[in-house]
Scaffold this motif. Structure first.
Motif, PDB file in Angstrom:
ATOM      1  N   LEU A  49       9.462  49.095  55.038  1.00 21.75           N
ATOM      2  CA  LEU A  49      10.428  48.760  56.079  1.00 21.75           C
ATOM      3  C   LEU A  49      10.390  49.771  57.215  1.00 21.75           C
ATOM      4  CD1 LEU A  49      13.541  47.855  53.875  1.00 21.75           C
ATOM      5  CD2 LEU A  49      11.897  46.264  54.883  1.00 21.75           C
ATOM      6  N   ILE A  50      10.809  49.329  58.397  1.00 22.75           N
ATOM      7  CA  ILE A  50      10.992  50.225  59.525  1.00 22.75           C
ATOM      8  C   ILE A  50      12.348  50.916  59.337  1.00 22.75           C
ATOM      9  CG2 ILE A  50      11.309  50.384  62.022  1.00 22.75           C
ATOM     10  CD1 ILE A  50       9.568  47.821  62.214  1.00 22.75           C
ATOM     11  N   SER A  51      12.335  52.233  59.230  1.00 26.00           N
ATOM     12  CA  SER A  51      13.594  52.929  58.959  1.00 26.00           C
ATOM     13  C   SER A  51      14.242  53.482  60.227  1.00 26.00           C
ATOM     14  CB  SER A  51      13.381  54.070  57.956  1.00 26.00           C
ATOM     15  OG  SER A  51      12.509  55.053  58.491  1.00 26.00           O
ATOM     16  N   LYS A  52      13.416  53.909  61.209  1.00 30.73           N
ATOM     17  CA  LYS A  52      13.980  54.471  62.431  1.00 30.73           C
ATOM     18  C   LYS A  52      13.066  54.189  63.620  1.00 30.73           C
ATOM     19  CE  LYS A  52      16.460  58.303  60.209  1.00 30.73           C
ATOM     20  NZ  LYS A  52      16.604  59.778  60.101  1.00 30.73           N
ATOM     21  N   THR A  53      13.675  54.022  64.784  1.00 33.88           N
ATOM     22  CA  THR A  53      12.941  53.942  66.044  1.00 33.88           C
ATOM     23  C   THR A  53      13.631  54.855  67.047  1.00 33.88           C
ATOM     24  OG1 THR A  53      14.231  52.093  66.957  1.00 33.88           O
ATOM     25  CG2 THR A  53      12.330  51.531  65.588  1.00 33.88           C
ATOM     26  N   GLY A  54      12.873  55.349  67.999  1.00 31.66           N
ATOM     27  CA  GLY A  54      13.461  56.211  69.008  1.00 31.66           C
ATOM     28  C   GLY A  54      12.467  57.239  69.495  1.00 31.66           C
ATOM     29  N   SER A  55      12.952  58.423  69.847  1.00 29.15           N
ATOM     30  CA  SER A  55      12.083  59.505  70.304  1.00 29.15           C
ATOM     31  C   SER A  55      12.434  60.776  69.544  1.00 29.15           C
ATOM     32  CB  SER A  55      12.228  59.716  71.810  1.00 29.15           C
ATOM     33  OG  SER A  55      13.577  59.990  72.164  1.00 29.15           O
ATOM     34  N   ASN A  56      11.421  61.625  69.364  1.00 32.02           N
ATOM     35  CA  ASN A  56      11.601  62.893  68.657  1.00 32.02           C
ATOM     36  C   ASN A  56      12.248  62.706  67.289  1.00 32.02           C
ATOM     37  OD1 ASN A  56      10.589  64.428  70.906  1.00 32.02           O
ATOM     38  ND2 ASN A  56      12.588  64.133  71.905  1.00 32.02           N
ATOM     39  N   LEU A  57      11.715  61.748  66.547  1.00 34.16           N
ATOM     40  CA  LEU A  57      12.272  61.462  65.223  1.00 34.16           C
ATOM     41  C   LEU A  57      11.939  62.572  64.233  1.00 34.16           C
ATOM     42  CD1 LEU A  57      11.450  57.652  64.825  1.00 34.16           C
ATOM     43  CD2 LEU A  57      13.571  58.699  65.642  1.00 34.16           C
ATOM     44  N   LYS A  58      12.849  62.809  63.311  1.00 39.99           N
ATOM     45  CA  LYS A  58      12.599  63.780  62.257  1.00 39.99           C
ATOM     46  C   LYS A  58      11.566  63.216  61.298  1.00 39.99           C
ATOM     47  CE  LYS A  58      14.924  66.551  58.733  1.00 39.99           C
ATOM     48  NZ  LYS A  58      16.225  66.854  58.070  1.00 39.99           N
ATOM     49  N   LYS A  59      10.597  64.032  60.954  1.00 40.65           N
ATOM     50  CA  LYS A  59       9.490  63.594  60.114  1.00 40.65           C
ATOM     51  C   LYS A  59       9.713  64.044  58.673  1.00 40.65           C
ATOM     52  CE  LYS A  59       5.668  65.833  60.433  1.00 40.65           C
ATOM     53  NZ  LYS A  59       4.390  66.417  60.923  1.00 40.65           N
ATOM     54  N   PRO A  60       9.918  63.104  57.740  1.00 33.21           N
ATOM     55  CA  PRO A  60      10.070  63.498  56.334  1.00 33.21           C
ATOM     56  C   PRO A  60       8.804  64.190  55.818  1.00 33.21           C
ATOM     57  CG  PRO A  60      10.742  61.218  56.687  1.00 33.21           C
ATOM     58  CD  PRO A  60      10.051  61.659  57.929  1.00 33.21           C
ATOM     59  N   GLU A  61       8.971  65.048  54.841  1.00 31.11           N
ATOM     60  CA  GLU A  61       7.832  65.743  54.267  1.00 31.11           C
ATOM     61  C   GLU A  61       6.840  64.732  53.686  1.00 31.11           C
ATOM     62  OE1 GLU A  61       6.923  69.115  50.822  1.00 31.11           O
ATOM     63  OE2 GLU A  61       8.983  68.664  51.430  1.00 31.11           O
ATOM     64  N   GLY A  62       5.573  64.975  53.949  1.00 32.64           N
ATOM     65  CA  GLY A  62       4.526  64.102  53.434  1.00 32.64           C
ATOM     66  C   GLY A  62       4.244  62.885  54.291  1.00 32.64           C
ATOM     67  N   THR A  63       4.873  62.813  55.472  1.00 35.16           N
ATOM     68  CA  THR A  63       4.678  61.658  56.347  1.00 35.16           C
ATOM     69  C   THR A  63       3.296  61.692  56.999  1.00 35.16           C
ATOM     70  OG1 THR A  63       7.026  61.506  56.847  1.00 35.16           O
ATOM     71  CG2 THR A  63       5.524  60.480  58.421  1.00 35.16           C
ATOM     72  N   THR A  64       2.632  60.551  57.040  1.00 31.17           N
ATOM     73  CA  THR A  64       1.376  60.409  57.770  1.00 31.17           C
ATOM     74  C   THR A  64       1.694  60.068  59.213  1.00 31.17           C
ATOM     75  OG1 THR A  64       0.193  59.636  55.808  1.00 31.17           O
ATOM     76  CG2 THR A  64      -0.763  59.084  57.959  1.00 31.17           C
ATOM     77  N   VAL A  65       1.178  60.854  60.144  1.00 33.33           N
ATOM     78  CA  VAL A  65       1.466  60.672  61.563  1.00 33.33           C
ATOM     79  C   VAL A  65       0.282  59.985  62.234  1.00 33.33           C
ATOM     80  CG1 VAL A  65       2.013  61.803  63.740  1.00 33.33           C
ATOM     81  CG2 VAL A  65       2.952  62.688  61.598  1.00 33.33           C
ATOM     82  N   ILE A  66       0.580  58.930  62.990  1.00 32.92           N
ATOM     83  CA  ILE A  66      -0.435  58.211  63.758  1.00 32.92           C
ATOM     84  C   ILE A  66      -0.066  58.282  65.229  1.00 32.92           C
ATOM     85  CG2 ILE A  66      -1.503  55.965  64.209  1.00 32.92           C
ATOM     86  CD1 ILE A  66      -1.037  55.251  61.289  1.00 32.92           C
ATOM     87  N   ASP A  67      -0.912  58.929  66.017  1.00 34.21           N
ATOM     88  CA  ASP A  67      -0.707  58.999  67.462  1.00 34.21           C
ATOM     89  C   ASP A  67      -1.164  57.679  68.075  1.00 34.21           C
ATOM     90  OD1 ASP A  67      -0.628  59.473  70.164  1.00 34.21           O
ATOM     91  OD2 ASP A  67      -1.955  61.223  70.135  1.00 34.21           O
ATOM     92  N   GLY A  68      -0.209  56.905  68.596  1.00 35.43           N
ATOM     93  CA  GLY A  68      -0.528  55.593  69.140  1.00 35.43           C
ATOM     94  C   GLY A  68      -1.163  55.616  70.512  1.00 35.43           C
ATOM     95  N   GLN A  69      -1.307  56.800  71.111  1.00 30.54           N
ATOM     96  CA  GLN A  69      -2.030  56.969  72.378  1.00 30.54           C
ATOM     97  C   GLN A  69      -1.496  56.070  73.496  1.00 30.54           C
ATOM     98  OE1 GLN A  69      -6.170  56.333  71.386  1.00 30.54           O
ATOM     99  NE2 GLN A  69      -6.099  57.799  69.693  1.00 30.54           N
TER     100      GLN A  69
END
Length: 443
Positions: A49-69
């Motif tokens: 599920l999508i849990s949050k949208t916005g800017s400067n979101l807090k990143k839970p530990e172990g999160t995979t980050v994808i730069d959408g460019q």
């Protein structure tokens, strides 16, 4: 058949990647309803599920980050009228292939449909119930499927594909052809229609498909025919409603459309030969119309190959009616217009599924078409009520609490919907239910 498809369909090769949390950064969002992109956004996916949208979101530990460019992140596409199990010419499937071949090819085509960006489909008739279960159980990749199961047709209706001398499957002592058992039920009179409707629901359909008028792919019913008496259509509608779901009908002409609406049908599929007469009633009763304009890209050669030479004349009539239908839908301000393609019987034609976006530009803006293929279709699927197989999150939108069915797209589809036609190059990431099935993004 549903168990057969479940057992044998796990033959696809798509490599999927699942993360507990995925954070998309630096994306421009189309949320399924807004006519402008929201730039510089982040979207956090947790599990499916999508849990949050916005800017400067807090990143839970172990999160995979994808730069959408800066690319466009949008809801997965929805096609409201497909036939996942009609992957080859009808006569070939009916008379020349066995169930193992049929199921295996259907499973592969489901994978291809997902890789075209369609994360959800409504299957409008055929043995796709087992296929849907196999996909949901993770046995093969494919879109979410709202299956209709076997279609219901009167004798000599659009669901009639017997050979001329083949006995009726409902006559005493006859054994139904495999095709009649799993793709279409012939039912005449209120008792038989009720039985067929309830049998479809017993098999696991999320909605009921009824043939209410003549069609192109069937040889015995001219386009002018009106199929099923009012009381027969009403019986199917009432039996479906008792299960908290609805009936969708195959229709083309005014008489079939009007009879279906008066019987309580909520989804008019095709309706290509509609005139002002039925357009007024559609608007008044506020029912869904689910047209397809892929027919504009077909020619006589393809139709002859897939449906036979006898279908060409009817095909040309329907093709010529498509542009007038667009005009009427716009002129009468009909907003409940679904997105569908209804391509059957040919793998090369299925590869052109996304061309539907460009055809619709003759009548609608890129934004209007995007809504049709996302949030509008999602509203249509909700008509399944208690039989809706996907209720954990919302479909067709990008918002908190929605399913993580997402596409990362090169370009701005709100400015030019045709970027969705080149799915091989422009779909950088395809995610369904929080799992990534395609990722060609170069970070």
């Amino acid at each position: 058949m549903k168990n057969i498809l479940t057992l044998i369909a796990a033959m696809a090769l798509t490599v999927s990647t699942t993360f507990a949390q995925t954070l998309f950064t630096n994306v421009s969002i189309f949320d399924g309803t807004s006519d402008k992109l929201t730039t510089g956004q982040e979207v956090l996916v947790e599990n499916n599920l999508i849990s949050k949208t916005g800017s400067n979101l807090k990143k839970p530990e172990g999160t995979t980050v994808i730069d959408g460019q800066g690319k466009t992140l949008m809801p997965g596409l929805i096609d409201a009228h497909v036939h996942l199990a009609i992957t080859e010419p009808i006569n070939v499937l009916r008379d020349e292939q066995d169930w193992m071949y049929w199921g295996a090819v259907s499973g592969k085509e489901a994978e291809f449909m997902l890789l075209r960006g369609f994360t959800t489909v409504r299957d409008a008739g055929g043995p796709a119930i087992g296929l849907a279960r196999a996909i949901d159980q993770g046995k093969l990749p494919g879109p979410r499927v709202y299956p209709s199961g076997p279609v219901i047709s009167q004798t000599s209706g659009h669901g009639e594909h017997r050979h001329y001398t083949e006995p009726h499957p409902n006559m005493p002592g006859n054994t139904p052809h495999f095709w009649n058992q799993h793709l279409e039920f012939l039912a005449d009179g209120v008792p038989e229609v009720l039985r067929a409707t309830r049998e479809v629901l017993r098999l696991g359909a999320s909605q009921v498909k009824v043939m209410a008028g003549g069609g192109v792919s069937s040889a015995v019913d001219p386009l002018h025919t009106v199929q099923y008496l009012p009381e027969e259509l009403e019986a199917a509608v009432k039996a479906a409603k008792d299960y908290d779901t609805y009936v969708l009908v195959h229709v083309y002409n005014d008489e079939s459309i009007i009879r279906s609406i008066n019987a309580g049908v909520l989804s008019l599929d095709h309706a290509t030969l509609m005139t002002e007469k039925s357009a007024k009633l559609i608007k008044e009763k506020d029912v869904f119309v689910v047209p397809y304009f892929s027919i504009l890209g077909l020619d006589e050669e393809v139709v002859t190959k897939v449906l036979g030479a006898q279908a060409v004349e009817k095909f040309l009539i329907v093709q010529n009616g498509a542009r007038n239908q667009m005009k009427l839908l716009k002129e009468y301000g009909i907003e409940k217009v679904g997105f569908s393609t209804d391509i059957i019987g040919d793998s090369k034609a299925l590869k052109k599924q996304n061309n539907e976006f460009g055809y619709r530009l003759e009548a609608w803006t890129s934004f209007e078409i995007l809504k049709q293929a996302t949030s509008t279709n999602a509203e249509l699927l909700k008509l399944s009520g208690e039989l809706n197989p996907y209720t954990e999150g919302a479909l067709g939108v990008l918002k908190e609490g929605a399913y993580a069915d997402l596409l990362l797209v090169e370009g701005d589809p709100l400015e030019n919907i045709k970027v969705l036609e080149d799915y091989e190059n422009n779909f950088k990431i395809i995610m369904k239910d929080g799992t990534i099935y395609k990722n060609t993004l170069k970070n």
